[in-house]
Design an enzyme around this catalytic site. Structure first.
Site, PDB file in Angstrom:
ATOM      1  CB  CYS A   1     -13.995   1.472   0.167  1.00 11.72           C
ATOM      2  SG  CYS A   1     -13.265   3.118   0.355  1.00 11.72           S
TER       3      CYS A   1
ATOM      4  CG  HIS B   1      -8.463   0.311  -2.856  1.00 13.17           C
ATOM      5  ND1 HIS B   1      -7.701  -0.793  -2.501  1.00 13.17           N
ATOM      6  CD2 HIS B   1      -9.107   0.699  -1.721  1.00 13.17           C
ATOM      7  CE1 HIS B   1      -7.891  -1.060  -1.232  1.00 13.17           C
ATOM      8  NE2 HIS B   1      -8.732  -0.179  -0.727  1.00 13.17           N
TER       9      HIS B   1
ATOM     10  NE  ARG C   1      -3.881   0.715   1.885  1.00 13.71           N
ATOM     11  CZ  ARG C   1      -5.103   0.877   2.387  1.00 13.71           C
ATOM     12  NH1 ARG C   1      -5.301   1.669   3.432  1.00 13.71           N
ATOM     13  NH2 ARG C   1      -6.130   0.243   1.856  1.00 13.71           N
TER      14      ARG C   1
ATOM     15  NE  ARG D   1     -10.569  -4.972   0.646  1.00 12.83           N
ATOM     16  CZ  ARG D   1      -9.730  -3.994   1.049  1.00 12.83           C
ATOM     17  NH1 ARG D   1     -10.218  -2.920   1.632  1.00 12.83           N
ATOM     18  NH2 ARG D   1      -8.429  -4.062   0.836  1.00 12.83           N
TER      19      ARG D   1
ATOM     20  CD  GLN E   1     -13.052  -1.479  -0.707  1.00 12.94           C
ATOM     21  OE1 GLN E   1     -12.241  -1.360   0.195  1.00 12.94           O
ATOM     22  NE2 GLN E   1     -14.261  -1.985  -0.507  1.00 12.94           N
TER      23      GLN E   1
ATOM     24  CG  ASP F   1     -13.526   6.630  -0.761  1.00  7.74           C
ATOM     25  OD1 ASP F   1     -13.522   6.453   0.480  1.00  7.74           O
ATOM     26  OD2 ASP F   1     -12.507   6.502  -1.460  1.00  7.74           O
TER      27      ASP F   1
HETATM   28  N1   CP Z   1     -11.210   0.153   2.496  1.00  2.00           N
HETATM   29  C1   CP Z   1      -9.943   0.066   2.911  1.00  2.00           C
HETATM   30  O1   CP Z   1      -9.018  -0.205   2.126  1.00  2.00           O
HETATM   31  O2   CP Z   1      -9.759   0.275   4.244  1.00  2.00           O
HETATM   32  P1   CP Z   1      -8.386   0.446   5.021  1.00  2.00           P
HETATM   33  O3   CP Z   1      -7.791   1.759   4.605  1.00  2.00           O
HETATM   34  O4   CP Z   1      -8.748   0.414   6.472  1.00  2.00           O
HETATM   35  O5   CP Z   1      -7.461  -0.677   4.632  1.00  2.00           O
HETATM   36  N1  NVA Z   2      -9.876   6.938  -1.298  1.00  2.00           N
HETATM   37  C1  NVA Z   2      -9.454   6.521   0.025  1.00  2.00           C
HETATM   38  C2  NVA Z   2      -9.695   5.060   0.210  1.00  2.00           C
HETATM   39  C3  NVA Z   2      -9.329   4.535   1.567  1.00  2.00           C
HETATM   40  C4  NVA Z   2      -9.522   3.057   1.674  1.00  2.00           C
HETATM   41  C5  NVA Z   2      -7.993   6.864   0.225  1.00  2.00           C
HETATM   42  O1  NVA Z   2      -7.199   6.688  -0.723  1.00  2.00           O
HETATM   43  O2  NVA Z   2      -7.640   7.323   1.302  1.00  2.00           O
END
Ligand code: CP
Ligand code: NVA
Length: 310
Positions: A266, A136, A109, A294, A139, A227
């Site tokens: 998400c 993502h 990540r 997930r 997700q 989101d």
């Molecule tokens: N939706 C999601 O990816 O959540 P986190 O940021 O908690 O991993």
């Molecule tokens: N769009 C958000 C998603 C978090 C899971 C971010 O990138 O922070």
């Protein structure tokens, strides 16, 4: 077989993702109320180790990959940028080569999507995108599973997105290209998704509508999605919340969607910003099914990466 990296949904393609969703449904049903850490009967990844590398915060991605690996019979280790040499400037290329000698799969990540491409370029084990600023995909495998579980057949579905044209929306658009569902996108001017993802969806046969009219986007939608208005790494954007306010998903907006429409997010959510409390807590909200999924979706992604699916 070439190493199977999962940087975006297109790396697997529609047939493999459909196989992932079917396998996730089967494995989920086979476990029912088993203890969460107990391995599936076949334990297909017994002895395998997944490294979870985080350059950004996470709750769901971290926990779901850990539990997914336990259920597949494998184990994980977690590397945080701040407490590893990555945070002191060791290159992605060297990190990829070292981890490839020690573990069987890497999830990253990070911020810049170029970093995960660099990781994949230098890794000799599969690399999975656990979120970048651009996309993502894990997700969205969970989101597709959730839509199907709630009776929404994907081709021709009307999916409506409200708020920020961000990484999650980009992966929805990639999924629309693969599964031929339509996406209505309501954002303030200047917050639209990257045009390449809109073109990708359209070239795949999806109808994509970009509008600043939230009600028009919601009309007769099957799935309503939003989101956070401020994604990780975007903390310095000024005046964004005010621009986003007309795009809140609330009961007035949901009235325009189909009566059986579902609401997806998400998470993490910012209730009273991108979604009102009545919608978030209401009967159309399936956000906690989505969060649980997930685990089930990522088990399938892992099996695909290891050449055991699709
Ligand atoms: N939706 C999601 O990816 O959540 P986190 O940021 O908690 O991993
Ligand atoms: N769009 C958000 C998603 C978090 C899971 C971010 O990138 O922070």
């Amino acid at each position: 077989m070439a190493v199977r990296h999962f940087l975006d949904l297109g790396d697997a393609g529609a047939d493999a993702i459909a196989a992932m969703i079917n396998d996730a449904i089967d494995r989920k049903a086979a476990r029912e109320d088993w203890p969460r850490g107990k391995a599936d009967t076949d334990a297909p990844l017994e002895g395998r180790v997944l490294a979870l590398v985080f350059e950004k915060n996470s709750t769901r991605t971290r926990v779901s990959f850990d539990i997914a690996m336990r259920q597949l019979g494998g184990t994980v280790l977690i590397l945080e940028a701040g407490s590893s040499q990555l945070g002191r400037g060791e290159t992605i290329a060297d990190t990829a080569r070292v981890l490839s000698r020690m573990v069987d799969c890497i999830m990253l990540r990070t911020d810049d999507h170029a970093k995960i491409e660099e990781m994949a370029k230098h890794a000799s084990v599969p690399v999975i995108n656990g979120l970048t600023d651009r996309s993502h995909p894990c997700q969205i495998v969970a989101d597709l599973l959730t839509m199907i579980e709630h009776g929404k057949a994907l081709p021709g579905l009307e999916v409506a997105w409200f708020g920020d044209g961000n990484n999650v929306l980009h992966s929805i658009l990639e999924a629309a290209a693969l599964f031929k569902f339509n996406v209505r996108i309501a954002t303030p001017a200047g917050y639209e998704p990257e045009p390449e993802f809109v073109e990708m969806a359209r070239e795949g046969g999806a109808t994509v509508t970009l509008t600043q009219d939230a009600v028009a986007a919601a009309r007769d939608a099957d799935v309503v999605v939003t989101d956070t208005w401020v994604s990780m790494g975007q903390e310095h954007v000024h005046n964004k919340l005010a621009a986003m306010a007309p795009f809140q998903v609330n009961a007035d907006l949901m009235k325009h969607a189909k009566p059986d429409a579902i609401f997806l997010h998400c998470l993490p959510a910012h209730v009273d910003e991108e979604v009102s409390e009545d919608v978030f807590e209401g009967p159309q909200s399936v956000v906690f099914d989505e969060a649980e999924n997930r685990i089930h979706a990522q088990k399938s992604v892992l099996l695909w990466c290891f050449g055991l699916l699709g």
